[in-house]
Design an enzyme around this catalytic site. Structure first.
Site, PDB file in Angstrom:
ATOM      1  N   ASP A   4      -1.834 -12.855   4.799  1.00 16.50           N
ATOM      2  CA  ASP A   4      -3.091 -12.125   4.928  1.00 16.50           C
ATOM      3  C   ASP A   4      -3.385 -12.001   6.424  1.00 16.50           C
ATOM      4  O   ASP A   4      -3.215 -12.987   7.164  1.00 16.50           O
ATOM      5  CB  ASP A   4      -4.208 -12.929   4.239  1.00 16.50           C
ATOM      6  CG  ASP A   4      -5.410 -12.065   3.938  1.00 16.50           C
ATOM      7  OD1 ASP A   4      -5.739 -11.894   2.758  1.00 16.50           O
ATOM      8  OD2 ASP A   4      -6.018 -11.539   4.897  1.00 16.50           O
ATOM      9  N   GLN A  56      -8.410  -2.954   5.119  1.00 13.18           N
ATOM     10  CA  GLN A  56      -9.362  -2.450   4.142  1.00 13.18           C
ATOM     11  C   GLN A  56      -9.501  -1.000   4.555  1.00 13.18           C
ATOM     12  O   GLN A  56     -10.180  -0.691   5.542  1.00 13.18           O
ATOM     13  CB  GLN A  56     -10.679  -3.248   4.260  1.00 13.18           C
ATOM     14  CG  GLN A  56     -11.678  -2.991   3.154  1.00 13.18           C
ATOM     15  CD  GLN A  56     -12.081  -1.531   3.015  1.00 13.18           C
ATOM     16  OE1 GLN A  56     -11.507  -0.770   2.208  1.00 13.18           O
ATOM     17  NE2 GLN A  56     -13.048  -1.113   3.788  1.00 13.18           N
ATOM     18  N   GLU A  64      -9.986   8.843  11.757  1.00 11.81           N
ATOM     19  CA  GLU A  64     -11.386   8.504  11.462  1.00 11.81           C
ATOM     20  C   GLU A  64     -12.106   8.035  12.736  1.00 11.81           C
ATOM     21  O   GLU A  64     -13.314   8.166  12.853  1.00 11.81           O
ATOM     22  CB  GLU A  64     -11.406   7.414  10.374  1.00 11.81           C
ATOM     23  CG  GLU A  64     -12.766   7.043   9.820  1.00 11.81           C
ATOM     24  CD  GLU A  64     -13.426   8.094   8.938  1.00 11.81           C
ATOM     25  OE1 GLU A  64     -12.751   9.025   8.465  1.00 11.81           O
ATOM     26  OE2 GLU A  64     -14.658   7.989   8.731  1.00 11.81           O
ATOM     27  N   LYS A  69     -11.272  -0.117  13.512  1.00 16.90           N
ATOM     28  CA  LYS A  69      -9.966   0.423  13.903  1.00 16.90           C
ATOM     29  C   LYS A  69      -9.933   0.757  15.399  1.00 16.90           C
ATOM     30  O   LYS A  69      -8.885   0.710  16.037  1.00 16.90           O
ATOM     31  CB  LYS A  69      -9.664   1.683  13.082  1.00 16.90           C
ATOM     32  CG  LYS A  69      -9.216   1.375  11.654  1.00 16.90           C
ATOM     33  CD  LYS A  69      -7.749   0.962  11.620  1.00 16.90           C
ATOM     34  CE  LYS A  69      -7.227   0.803  10.221  1.00 16.90           C
ATOM     35  NZ  LYS A  69      -5.793   0.492  10.173  1.00 16.90           N
ATOM     36  N   TYR A  93     -15.448   1.058   9.259  1.00 15.25           N
ATOM     37  CA  TYR A  93     -13.980   1.154   9.259  1.00 15.25           C
ATOM     38  C   TYR A  93     -13.478   1.713  10.592  1.00 15.25           C
ATOM     39  O   TYR A  93     -12.583   1.145  11.235  1.00 15.25           O
ATOM     40  CB  TYR A  93     -13.536   2.050   8.091  1.00 15.25           C
ATOM     41  CG  TYR A  93     -12.082   2.476   8.131  1.00 15.25           C
ATOM     42  CD1 TYR A  93     -11.066   1.585   7.796  1.00 15.25           C
ATOM     43  CD2 TYR A  93     -11.729   3.782   8.490  1.00 15.25           C
ATOM     44  CE1 TYR A  93      -9.726   1.983   7.823  1.00 15.25           C
ATOM     45  CE2 TYR A  93     -10.399   4.185   8.516  1.00 15.25           C
ATOM     46  CZ  TYR A  93      -9.402   3.282   8.185  1.00 15.25           C
ATOM     47  OH  TYR A  93      -8.080   3.675   8.213  1.00 15.25           O
ATOM     48  N   ARG A 130      -0.498   7.363  -3.248  1.00 12.96           N
ATOM     49  CA  ARG A 130      -1.865   7.269  -2.721  1.00 12.96           C
ATOM     50  C   ARG A 130      -2.754   6.442  -3.654  1.00 12.96           C
ATOM     51  O   ARG A 130      -2.646   6.537  -4.885  1.00 12.96           O
ATOM     52  CB  ARG A 130      -2.428   8.685  -2.597  1.00 12.96           C
ATOM     53  CG  ARG A 130      -3.752   8.811  -1.877  1.00 12.96           C
ATOM     54  CD  ARG A 130      -3.752   8.184  -0.541  1.00 12.96           C
ATOM     55  NE  ARG A 130      -4.569   8.884   0.436  1.00 12.96           N
ATOM     56  CZ  ARG A 130      -5.131   8.257   1.475  1.00 12.96           C
ATOM     57  NH1 ARG A 130      -5.000   6.960   1.658  1.00 12.96           N
ATOM     58  NH2 ARG A 130      -5.834   8.950   2.358  1.00 12.96           N
ATOM     59  N   HIS A 173      -3.076  11.329   5.148  1.00  8.76           N
ATOM     60  CA  HIS A 173      -1.786  11.673   4.546  1.00  8.76           C
ATOM     61  C   HIS A 173      -1.708  11.094   3.142  1.00  8.76           C
ATOM     62  O   HIS A 173      -2.187  10.006   2.864  1.00  8.76           O
ATOM     63  CB  HIS A 173      -0.624  11.218   5.425  1.00  8.76           C
ATOM     64  CG  HIS A 173      -0.753   9.835   5.944  1.00  8.76           C
ATOM     65  ND1 HIS A 173      -1.501   9.531   7.064  1.00  8.76           N
ATOM     66  CD2 HIS A 173      -0.260   8.659   5.499  1.00  8.76           C
ATOM     67  CE1 HIS A 173      -1.439   8.229   7.295  1.00  8.76           C
ATOM     68  NE2 HIS A 173      -0.698   7.676   6.339  1.00  8.76           N
ATOM     69  N   THR A 212      -6.223   5.544  13.344  1.00 12.61           N
ATOM     70  CA  THR A 212      -6.663   6.586  12.406  1.00 12.61           C
ATOM     71  C   THR A 212      -7.504   7.682  13.049  1.00 12.61           C
ATOM     72  O   THR A 212      -8.294   7.416  13.972  1.00 12.61           O
ATOM     73  CB  THR A 212      -7.486   5.940  11.267  1.00 12.61           C
ATOM     74  OG1 THR A 212      -8.186   6.980  10.557  1.00 12.61           O
ATOM     75  CG2 THR A 212      -8.518   4.959  11.777  1.00 12.61           C
ATOM     76  N   GLY A 242       0.820  -1.219   0.000  1.00  9.47           N
ATOM     77  CA  GLY A 242       0.000   0.000   0.000  1.00  9.47           C
ATOM     78  C   GLY A 242       0.846   1.257   0.000  1.00  9.47           C
ATOM     79  O   GLY A 242       2.077   1.210  -0.076  1.00  9.47           O
ATOM     80  N   GLN A 243       0.166   2.413   0.079  1.00  9.55           N
ATOM     81  CA  GLN A 243       0.897   3.691   0.099  1.00  9.55           C
ATOM     82  C   GLN A 243       1.929   3.719   1.215  1.00  9.55           C
ATOM     83  O   GLN A 243       3.136   3.896   0.983  1.00  9.55           O
ATOM     84  CB  GLN A 243      -0.068   4.874   0.301  1.00  9.55           C
ATOM     85  CG  GLN A 243       0.694   6.172   0.591  1.00  9.55           C
ATOM     86  CD  GLN A 243      -0.165   7.375   0.902  1.00  9.55           C
ATOM     87  OE1 GLN A 243      -0.270   8.275   0.069  1.00  9.55           O
ATOM     88  NE2 GLN A 243      -0.781   7.416   2.072  1.00  9.55           N
TER      89      GLN A 243
END
Ligand code: NAP
Ligand code: GDD
Length: 344
Positions: free
Chosen positions: A65, A90, A136, A161, A157, A192, A187, A134, A13-14
């Protein structure tokens, strides 16, 4: 001196790809976990494979995974990492409303599985864990948010988290695991994902300028985000694990912009001035120079719940980690545009 060994879940990922670069420069031996996929999913790290694996074997990928306990425990046992970075998730908020069970499995239980592997293997004294928490999780909480702001998560999500956040704290006190949360605000970077709003806007703006796309469709233009540069933020992950004691830290720039501010800046930087007309779903962005509508609103991109405003106060990290964001907002956007211009 023996090399430090890092294991990165989410290396494709990023953040994983940028953190791998950062740690390789620090002379770490970096192991990364990639998922099996029907098509190649390593484009962000292919150059590292060539530069580091082929040269000195400092970089190694494994299939895995975070929904697979056996795989996690086998990898950790074999690799014996000094530092684990759990960036696997995810990570798309809107998608989490459509795949809530999978999101909980990967984002909440994935972290638990890694902690359990450390505990079962008795690696408490040797293996530290960084968990990608996060902003979020703050959801509807009043801004600016800091380490003492109560969480009010409002997406599958964010709820997943938040489980991971608390289980990291719980295993720290219950079993003495050096496990830490980095509560990172949004970020961005050249790396991204294409469905996140910043990258989506930049890619579309360049295609519209080059007459390869007519319209950019967006959702809520009014939400405010505290956007930092991912290259600065991966450094904070490493710093969090270098402290004497495990703790949780918030990482942000302290400045907020609306999605519309971001759109205006990007289009201006590539030479298109916008004027806005209409309201709500009827709002449109018009190219001032030729009067053409180039931005429209599509309700498909709204979320069932929106997080309206995220702005972080990262004073604690600035003081204790000696971390602060270095790359300014405008430079971050310009670098993303440059990358896209070269690669579109
Ligand atoms: P990203 O680009 O979406 O990368 C997520 C990574 O997790 C990818 O490598 C992905 O693999 C992997 N992954 C997904 N499900 C997995 C599973 N079940 N098992 C193993 N790997 C899995 O996200 P990012 O922006 O780099 O963010 C990194 C982490 O920080 C995520 O946990 C995210 O939730 C969190 N975070 C991000 C931000 C931000 O603004 N970027 C802010 C706060 C927190 P594939 O490549 O195969 O999909
Ligand atoms: N993705 C997307 N696509 N978002 C849009 C769009 C669109 O077309 N139009 C408006 N938005 C708004 C979203 O509603 C949200 O308010 C804001 O743009 C940012 O959306 P994203 O870029 O998808 O990021 P996010 O804030 O939802 O989540 C990111 O940051 C979190 C940290 O706060 C992700 O990286 C999460 O993984 C991360 O935890």
């Amino acid at each position: 001196m023996k090399k430090k060994i890092a294991l990165i879940f989410g290396i494709t990922g990023q953040d994983g790809s940028l953190l791998a670069r950062f740690l390789l420069k620090k002379n770490y031996l970096v192991h990364g976990v990639k998922r099996r996929s029907s098509s190649f999913n390593t484009s962000r790290i292919d150059d590292l494979y060539d530069a580091y694996y082929k040269k000195n074997k400092n970089f190694k990928l494994h299939y895995g995974d975070v929904t697979d306990s056996l795989n996690i425990i086998t990898l950790i046992k074999k690799i014996k990492p000094h530092e684990i970075y759990n960036l696997a998730a995810q990570s798309h908020v809107k998608v989490s409303f459509e795949t809530p069970e999978y999101t909980a499995n990967a984002d909440a239980l994935g972290c638990l599985r890694i902690l359990e592997a450390i505990r079962i293997l008795n690696y408490q004294k040797t293996t530290k864990l960084y968990q990608a928490s996060t902003s979020e999780m703050f959801g509807d909480a009043k801004a600016p948010q800091d380490e003492n702001t109560p969480f009010k998560p409002n997406s599958p999500y964010a709820v997943a988290k938040l489980y991971a956040y608390w289980i990291v704290k719980s295993y720290r006190t219950a079993y003495g695991i050096f496990s830490c949360n980095g509560v990172l605000f949004n970020h961005e970077s050249y790396a991204r994902g294409e469905t996140f709003v910043t990258k989506k806007i930049i890619q579309a703006a360049i295609k519209i300028k080059n007459k390869k796309q007519n319209i950019l469709y967006l959702g809520n233009l009014n939400s405010i985000r505290d956007w930092g540069d991912a290259r600065d933020y991966v450094e904070s992950m490493w710093k969090i694990l270098q402290q004497k004691k495990p703790d949780d830290y918030l990482i942000s720039t302290g400045k907020g912009y609306t999605v519309k501010n971001f759109v205006n800046k990007v289009f201006k930087k590539i030479g298109i001035n916008l004027i806005w007309k209409g309201k709500g779903l009827k709002e449109v962005g018009i190219n001032k120079s030729n009067n053409k509508i180039i931005i429209k609103i599509d309700k498909e991109y709204f979320r069932p719940n929106e997080v309206n405003i995220l702005i972080g106060n990262s004073k604690k990290s600035q003081k204790k980690l000696n971390w602060k964001p270095k790359i300014p907002f405008d430079k971050m956007i310009e670098d993303m545009i440059l990358f896209e211009e070269k690669n579109t």
